[in-house]
Design an enzyme around this catalytic site. Structure first.
Site, mmCIF file in Angstrom:
data_model
loop_
_atom_site.group_PDB
_atom_site.id
_atom_site.type_symbol
_atom_site.label_atom_id
_atom_site.label_comp_id
_atom_site.label_asym_id
_atom_site.label_seq_id
_atom_site.Cartn_x
_atom_site.Cartn_y
_atom_site.Cartn_z
ATOM 1 N N HIS A 155 -17.125 31.061 11.379
ATOM 2 C CA HIS A 155 -16.565 32.130 11.600
ATOM 3 C C HIS A 155 -15.403 31.923 12.778
ATOM 4 O O HIS A 155 -15.164 32.755 13.514
ATOM 5 C CB HIS A 155 -17.585 32.999 12.183
ATOM 6 C CG HIS A 155 -18.607 33.410 11.354
ATOM 7 N ND1 HIS A 155 -19.019 34.290 10.284
ATOM 8 C CD2 HIS A 155 -19.901 32.734 11.349
ATOM 9 C CE1 HIS A 155 -20.001 34.037 9.673
ATOM 10 N NE2 HIS A 155 -20.769 33.307 10.284
ATOM 11 N N SER A 276 13.788 24.858 16.418
ATOM 12 C CA SER A 276 14.051 26.428 16.374
ATOM 13 C C SER A 276 15.594 26.328 16.561
ATOM 14 O O SER A 276 16.060 25.899 17.486
ATOM 15 C CB SER A 276 13.485 27.087 17.297
ATOM 16 O OG SER A 276 13.980 28.214 17.720
ATOM 17 N N LYS A 282 11.047 24.519 20.976
ATOM 18 C CA LYS A 282 10.078 24.540 20.063
ATOM 19 C C LYS A 282 10.003 23.301 19.183
ATOM 20 O O LYS A 282 10.970 22.640 18.869
ATOM 21 C CB LYS A 282 10.646 25.455 18.977
ATOM 22 C CG LYS A 282 10.409 27.163 19.581
ATOM 23 C CD LYS A 282 8.978 27.355 19.988
ATOM 24 C CE LYS A 282 8.017 27.829 18.639
ATOM 25 N NZ LYS A 282 8.076 29.049 18.232
ATOM 26 N N GLU A 289 3.082 24.787 7.347
ATOM 27 C CA GLU A 289 3.139 26.253 6.958
ATOM 28 C C GLU A 289 3.774 26.287 5.654
ATOM 29 O O GLU A 289 3.363 27.048 4.767
ATOM 30 C CB GLU A 289 4.221 26.871 7.910
ATOM 31 C CG GLU A 289 3.504 27.028 9.166
ATOM 32 C CD GLU A 289 4.588 27.625 10.290
ATOM 33 O OE1 GLU A 289 4.240 28.327 11.002
ATOM 34 O OE2 GLU A 289 5.644 27.068 10.469
#
Ligand code: ARG
Length: 475
Positions: A155, A276, A282, A289
């Site tokens: 969970h 970025s 970044k 992803e």
């Protein structure tokens, strides 16, 4: 070049030609089309539809065309409807009218599905081989980190400490199942549709067994109507590709979370992360992803094809032309995502201290207390209750359950004696889980050895199958 027209007073409208045209994508089938045609021509020669002399000229022409396609000197043009018409045009350019003799006794309906099956066999084996590289990378990381302790979650809450090698090795099992699915696919789908003609079989080429064997199939399909309509093999392949995508997406999700500032377990290599355009600090986990995101299109390709097939009448319907692009897209998606994910896995480093520090937080050792009591003969329901009381006590004191003193523990249950300390640590808890599938280092060492040997034998059999496929393809 059109392969039909005798009964028409004019050619198709421009809009129809544009709609009908598939050569821009089915050109990927060109080499398989040539190979299937060679087998077909040999069949026609055996049944004396073609003389030996004509057959030799046609096969030589097809071989020459295959080389020209490979070197880029022959390709489709604006008038070709599909790969089959382009190749026939190429042959007619070389041989004159004889170039149009080789399609006796076969139809594009059995040809296209045979070409396509060979394309999938070829590429699904390549994907299986790349998956073994992925499993190999995962096994190596699992082995490297088999001594590291990390939180295990259910969970998304701290559950029990685990061996981080165990965490990584679970992905090897998933991908080995995909390899296994591919091997099943290869066995189940090793039957050739060639000889089915348009739908009713052929009077000119009565021995599809021979062409089937020449093309490396175990045999021919036995029902010509089924042979031209069956796209189960396509749907199954797209399912396998989707499943691989789902497995990649779950790795992607983990690497994304693990590389956040909050987790900071994983440090991605600069070569396997991106920046970025506005925020100079970044370092983004874009590979992870994309691995997660690409699963969307892989699943979309599967559902798209299933929708085309639902309720479709048997034999050939032009709807079936829609079977190819989803497969090409899924294959090409996996061809780009798999090497990047392998690289990401191979180059990411994990912070052992950070992981082991977090492993025992959130009262993650509470189960050890219950198990300890159970080992002492306390019924598990009572052991569970007592451990829960320890959690409550620790919570009320603002500490972790393993930080309770000996006196506090034995105050909750008299059987909670000080020897519990050996399992009341991350390493202690982990090393006690010696069951076959457990997270102890002893179990994981055996597990990794097993994974390595399964992966090795999978690779050996894929390499063998690929070699015999490429022997078959080289005419
Ligand atoms: N381009 C077609 C396909 O991909 C080839 C078969 C065409 N057959 C036909 N009867 N129109 O399915």
């Amino acid at each position: 070049m059109a392969l039909w027209g005798g009964r028409f007073s004019q050619g198709p409208a421009q809009s129809v030609a544009a709609l009908s045209r598939s050569v821009d994508f089915d050109w990927r089938l060109a080499q398989y089309d040539i190979r299937v045609n060679v087998a077909h021509v040999r069949g026609l020669t055996e049944s004396s539809v073609l003389s030996r002399e004509d057959s030799t000229r046609i096969i030589d022409g097809l071989i020459a065309l295959s080389k020209e396609i490979e070197s880029g000197t022959f390709s489709y043009n604006d008038t070709d409807e599909d790969v089959h018409s382009a190749i026939e045009r190429g042959l007619i350019e070389k041989l004159g009218t004889l170039g149009g003799a080789f399609r006796a006794g076969r139809s594009r309906n059995d040809l296209v599905v045979t070409d396509f099956k060979l394309y999938i066999i070829d590429h699904i084996m390549e994907i299986a081989q790349t998956l073994t590289l992925l499993v190999d990378a995962l096994n190596r990381v699992a082995d490297e980190y088999k001594g590291a302790i990390a939180p295990g979650f259910t969970h998304l809450q701290h559950a029990q400490p685990i061996n981080f090698g165990h965490e990584i090795a679970k992905h090897s099992h998933a991908f080995l199942r995909d390899v296994d699915r591919i091997q099943d696919w290869l066995t189940r789908n090793s039957f050739s549709p060639l000889g089915a003609g348009a739908l009713a079989g052929s009077s000119l080429q009565p021995h599809p067994e021979k062409t089937a064997h020449e093309l490396g199939f175990a045999g021919p399909l036995l029902n010509s109507i089924d042979a031209v309509s069956d796209r189960d093999f396509v749907a199954e392949a797209l399912f396998i590709f989707s499943m691989i995508g789902i497995h990649l997406s779950r790795i992607g999700e983990e690497f994304t979370i693990w590389s956040t500032t909050e987790f900071a377990w994983a440090k991605l290599d600069d070569a396997f992360s991106t920046g970025s355009s506005i925020m100079p600090q970044k370092k983004n986990p874009d590979i992870a992803e994309l691995a997660r995101g690409k699963s969307g299109r892989l699943i979309g390709n599967l559902t798209g094809l299933l929708t085309v097939l639902k309720g479709l009448p048997f034999a050939y319907n032009r709807d079936l032309q829609e079977d190819k692009e989803p497969v090409f897209d899924s294959v090409e998606t996996l061809q780009v995502i798999l090497p990047a994910v392998i690289g990401m896995i191979e180059t990411t480093t994990f912070d052992r201290e950070k992981m082991s520090g977090a492993a025992v937080t959130g009262h993650a050792l509470a189960t050890e207390i219950a198990d300890f009591l159970a080992r002492k003969g306390v019924p598990f329901s009572q052991a569970h209750e007592a451990s829960g009381k320890c959690v409550q006590l620790a919570d009320s004191l603002g500490m972790e359950v393993h930080d309770l003193s000996d006196a506090q523990l034995s105050g909750v249950h008299s059987d909670l004696t000080s020897d519990i300390r050996s399992v009341l640590t991350g390493p202690g808890a982990v090393s006690s889980r010696t069951s076959l599938s457990g997270t102890s280092e002893a179990s994981i060492t055996k597990q990794i050895a097993q994974l390595q040997s399964s992966n090795k034998s999978a690779l050996e059999s894929i390499e063998k199958a690929r070699e015999s496929f490429s022997r078959m393809m080289s005419i």
